[in-house]
Design a protein around this motif. Sequence first.
Motif, PDB file in Angstrom:
ATOM      1  N   ALA A 109       2.207   7.061   2.384  1.00 47.39           N
ATOM      2  CA  ALA A 109       3.306   6.925   1.430  1.00 47.39           C
ATOM      3  C   ALA A 109       4.609   7.448   2.025  1.00 47.39           C
ATOM      4  O   ALA A 109       5.672   6.835   1.854  1.00 47.39           O
ATOM      5  N   GLU A 112       5.862   4.913   4.750  1.00 48.73           N
ATOM      6  CA  GLU A 112       6.303   3.590   4.303  1.00 48.73           C
ATOM      7  C   GLU A 112       7.292   3.623   3.139  1.00 48.73           C
ATOM      8  O   GLU A 112       8.000   2.648   2.922  1.00 48.73           O
ATOM      9  N   GLY A 113       7.335   4.729   2.411  1.00 47.07           N
ATOM     10  CA  GLY A 113       8.241   4.774   1.265  1.00 47.07           C
ATOM     11  C   GLY A 113       9.124   5.998   1.204  1.00 47.07           C
ATOM     12  O   GLY A 113       9.924   6.136   0.275  1.00 47.07           O
ATOM     13  N   VAL A 116      10.332  10.182  -1.680  1.00 45.17           N
ATOM     14  CA  VAL A 116      10.231   9.852  -3.103  1.00 45.17           C
ATOM     15  C   VAL A 116       8.899   9.161  -3.392  1.00 45.17           C
ATOM     16  O   VAL A 116       8.205   9.493  -4.358  1.00 45.17           O
ATOM     17  N   GLN A 117       8.534   8.208  -2.552  1.00 42.56           N
ATOM     18  CA  GLN A 117       7.247   7.519  -2.731  1.00 42.56           C
ATOM     19  C   GLN A 117       6.085   8.498  -2.561  1.00 42.56           C
ATOM     20  O   GLN A 117       5.090   8.442  -3.296  1.00 42.56           O
ATOM     21  N   GLN A 118       6.211   9.404  -1.599  1.00 37.46           N
ATOM     22  CA  GLN A 118       5.157  10.385  -1.387  1.00 37.46           C
ATOM     23  C   GLN A 118       4.994  11.289  -2.611  1.00 37.46           C
ATOM     24  O   GLN A 118       3.878  11.563  -3.052  1.00 37.46           O
ATOM     25  N   THR A 120       5.754  10.606  -5.657  1.00 35.10           N
ATOM     26  CA  THR A 120       5.200   9.811  -6.758  1.00 35.10           C
ATOM     27  C   THR A 120       3.684   9.706  -6.632  1.00 35.10           C
ATOM     28  O   THR A 120       2.952   9.844  -7.629  1.00 35.10           O
ATOM     29  N   LEU A 121       3.199   9.469  -5.415  1.00 38.02           N
ATOM     30  CA  LEU A 121       1.755   9.404  -5.203  1.00 38.02           C
ATOM     31  C   LEU A 121       1.127  10.774  -5.424  1.00 38.02           C
ATOM     32  O   LEU A 121       0.035  10.873  -6.005  1.00 38.02           O
ATOM     33  N   VAL A 149       1.245   3.162  -7.859  1.00 39.87           N
ATOM     34  CA  VAL A 149       2.586   3.715  -7.639  1.00 39.87           C
ATOM     35  C   VAL A 149       3.366   2.892  -6.617  1.00 39.87           C
ATOM     36  O   VAL A 149       4.405   3.328  -6.123  1.00 39.87           O
ATOM     37  N   GLY A 150       2.843   1.691  -6.304  1.00 42.41           N
ATOM     38  CA  GLY A 150       3.630   0.770  -5.497  1.00 42.41           C
ATOM     39  C   GLY A 150       3.215   0.586  -4.051  1.00 42.41           C
ATOM     40  O   GLY A 150       3.819  -0.223  -3.341  1.00 42.41           O
ATOM     41  N   LEU A 151       2.196   1.300  -3.599  1.00 45.52           N
ATOM     42  CA  LEU A 151       1.732   1.077  -2.229  1.00 45.52           C
ATOM     43  C   LEU A 151       0.943  -0.220  -2.161  1.00 45.52           C
ATOM     44  O   LEU A 151       0.251  -0.599  -3.118  1.00 45.52           O
ATOM     45  N   ASP A 152       1.046  -0.921  -1.041  1.00 40.76           N
ATOM     46  CA  ASP A 152       0.347  -2.176  -0.859  1.00 40.76           C
ATOM     47  C   ASP A 152      -1.159  -1.923  -0.758  1.00 40.76           C
ATOM     48  O   ASP A 152      -1.615  -1.151   0.096  1.00 40.76           O
TER      49      ASP A 152
END
Length: 238
Positions: A109, A112-113, A116-118, A120-121, A149-152
Amino acid sequence: MRIDIWSDVVCPWCSIGKRRLEQALADFPHRDQVEVVYHSFMLDPGAPTEPTGTAQEMLARKYGLTLADAAEKQSAVIAVAAELGMDWHQHHDSPHVGTFDAHRLLHLALAEGGPVQQATLKDALLQAYFGEARNVADHDVLREVAAGVGLDAARVDEVLASDAYAADVAADIAKARAYGATGVPFFVVDEKYGVSGAQPAELFAQLLERAWAESRPHLETVPAAADAEVCGPDGCAI
């Protein structure tokens, strides 16, 4: 300003410390200039991927408690979480499982994101474990949470089916040891200040203010003659 946090997704005080830091950041006037990055730490590297009991049972065995005493200790932590707005009513049934693969996905996360993405996960994994008593070692659960949470999902499967980010997890753990951290949560601000434990929001607020002030140059203005000439936006008086 950067805050690095070592924590585990099955550590109740890590979640509580995270929420208290967020409370401090909410009132911090420079919060938009603060980057928060999470790092891996496994409280029980030998924990199974298939549940063999609950975290409550593990707590009782590890500390020589009765199940009733272990449940009482868990209830006290659940009450602290409730004060911070977190509903952990199912936590008594949380399974005792390993977190290695969950940490690898947190690195995915981040890669790749971004932070913020981390984060969220991280929140989603903590909720899955403490709020829903789910097995965060199970790949189906991890895929669902990560995709939620948006990860592929395909990329998540690739990581879980390989040893991707294993070296990153190991590096995080080695860095924690180098810092002298023997438990989590462990917070490092600007690679200068370290603090262990789920500290009160007030202490985090003080630390943020101190680190911010020391990271910015301080200029002391000395008295000047009243008739000293200056130029301004409207030009120069000559």
